[in-house]
Enzyme design. Sequence first.
Site, PDB file in Angstrom:
ATOM      1  N   TYR A   1     -15.515  -3.994  30.750  1.00  0.00           N
ATOM      2  CA  TYR A   1     -16.959  -4.022  30.484  1.00  0.00           C
ATOM      3  C   TYR A   1     -17.752  -3.741  31.756  1.00  0.00           C
ATOM      4  CZ  TYR A   1     -21.551  -5.850  29.142  1.00  0.00           C
ATOM      5  OH  TYR A   1     -22.883  -5.997  28.895  1.00  0.00           O
TER       6      TYR A   1
ATOM      7  N   SER B   1     -26.392  -3.606  32.922  1.00  0.00           N
ATOM      8  CA  SER B   1     -26.105  -5.047  32.953  1.00  0.00           C
ATOM      9  C   SER B   1     -26.101  -5.508  34.395  1.00  0.00           C
ATOM     10  CB  SER B   1     -24.738  -5.321  32.317  1.00  0.00           C
ATOM     11  OG  SER B   1     -24.327  -6.646  32.558  1.00  0.00           O
TER      12      SER B   1
END
Length: 682
Positions: free
Chosen positions: A572, A559
Amino acid sequence: MSTPSELIARSNRLGADPRNTNYAGGNTSAKGTETDPVTGEPVELLWVKGSGGDLGTLTEAGLAVLRLDRLRALVDVYPGVDREDEMVAAFDYTLHGKGGAAPSIDTAMHGLVDAAHVDHLHPDSGIAIATAVDGEALTPEIFGDKVVWVPWRRPGFQLGLDIAAIKRDNPAAIGAILGGHGITAWGDTSDEAEANSLWIIRTAEEYIAEHGRTHPFGEDLAGYGPLPSEERYAKAAALAPHLRAIASTDRAQVGHFTDAEVVTDFLASSEHPRLAALGTSCPDHFLRTKVKPLVLDLPATATVEDSVARLEELHEAYRADYTSYYERGAAAARARGEEPPAMRGADPAIILIPGVGMFSYGANKQTARVAGEFYINAINVMRGAESISHYAPIDEAEKFRIEYWALEEAKLQRMPKPKALQGRVALVTGAASGIGKAIATRLAAEGACVVIADLDLDKAQATASELGSTDVAIGVEANVTDESAVQQAVDAALLAFGGLDLVVNNAGLSLSKSLLETTVADWDLQHNVMAKGSFLVSRAAAKVLIDQKLGGDIVYISSKNSVFAGPNNIAYSATKADQAHQVRLLAAELGEYGVRVNGINPDGVVRGSGIFAGGWGAKRAAVYGVPEEELGKYYAQRTLLKREVLPEHVANAVFVLCSSDLDHTTGLHIPVDAGVAAAFLR
């Protein structure tokens, strides 16, 4: 019903039953009269299954259409068996209109036989008679004067002349046994031809059943019987990477595994080494299976380590033996004034493991599966021949002339160019929806076989079925936080496709919470799924990739958050940073094995994302103070390109990373974020 429609219906019925013929084996024809659109006069035509088609799925597009007067006129210019190949090119001058499909080598058989309908089939029972050492004597004993023996001859124009003469000289005959090959039957109507074909096949089956020996393959070999199912599958999965390395020395192959009873019983018998060494006979069989298989000569109880060591020795011997076979055949061809095609490879297409089963190999899954089906046909043929006589396939010289026939080479050259990822097997985690589904869809479209791994088995299987048959994709249940579940998913890939080349660590979830709101359970869940899960998947895959000796790719869907510090996202983003560094670490460790490890850093993918639909989108929208339905637009506006990132964009990047265009790239992270300056890699 029109003549072509009647022919297709008969063909589909015959081809639907594997007792009648193997996949893509045999051909059927019908003769009839139509009006010539140029002259307005009636013209006699022949409709015949074209080259490479399959009877069970034949459509009108698969028929070659020829003028009978011009086809029969070729008899007057036929130059003889030494120039047989020229006749296939001559068929082009007999086509009616656009001609339909390319005429096959068997066209003469159908056109020259004086019958309105002709079937040429490869039934196991018929080939058993055709390959029996005394098949010529057995033919009248079994069929009386209704079926005539034809000695082995390569398919072609002369064989058509031979069968036409048999039909003419034997008025009571309804068909023929073609030595070493199959059967041909005929009739004045389509129904009569079909009935005659089935009568020959069923009569042969009944004779073998009534007169055959109880143990045609000999007595059981102690220690060679099938292992219990759980042990059998575990050993098959453990051997699969090593077997694929053996089958892929010349070029990468996809595999197919079967532990069908017909295979394990054959391998448990005392005569299987002798019979396997004799090889297959029917041309359709050995063109797929090679002239003979590689057979492990150890009992079922042999360890994986001992089996691998012995298989490597047997493979070396197999390659040397096949090379000698090619050189003998090539020398004989040159002595006839012919220049044979180059050797296509010396690896086995069929590998037999006592107690376990059979692995078959091909350029794609369908080819590998069909090769295995053909070897099962060969086992059935050997059983039938050994039941009533002794199995005696055509000799080596004739096998070579078929395998390296210029016409077969031309057929191979006509095959479409393979897709970019043909021959590669991919496993994608979290692939039942969102980014994972888009990746799986793109990989399958580029020719890869794909394993859809997901927590939800029903969704995984539904996604796989959307991509195509089980020759294209399968769905498996996989909890990536569970070591045994990960190994089961990898084993499923090995048993379905024979190996593994490409792994995409995509499974993930996200909890949008601030530091103080994040619980230990939240932290553990995020890290278990993505950091630990990626580690477990990569470790299981790496062992396969190393054992296969074919290199491979591991891709992490990380990401932009792995390098970008955003609010309320600690668990996350931290686990994404973990994944990002796994890429670098594994690239450094696995490079010596030819395994490339790369990552992709997407921006938030809103549309089509399971994570965003599961509540993450609403929470991120609240963080940024925008309506949830506008979150994608918000993300797009903060990028340099002002574009929203979709699952397909991530899939595109995966494909590029795994293509040959980037085969010198490893340890790379590709941003797929439309340009987020704060996430630029430094």
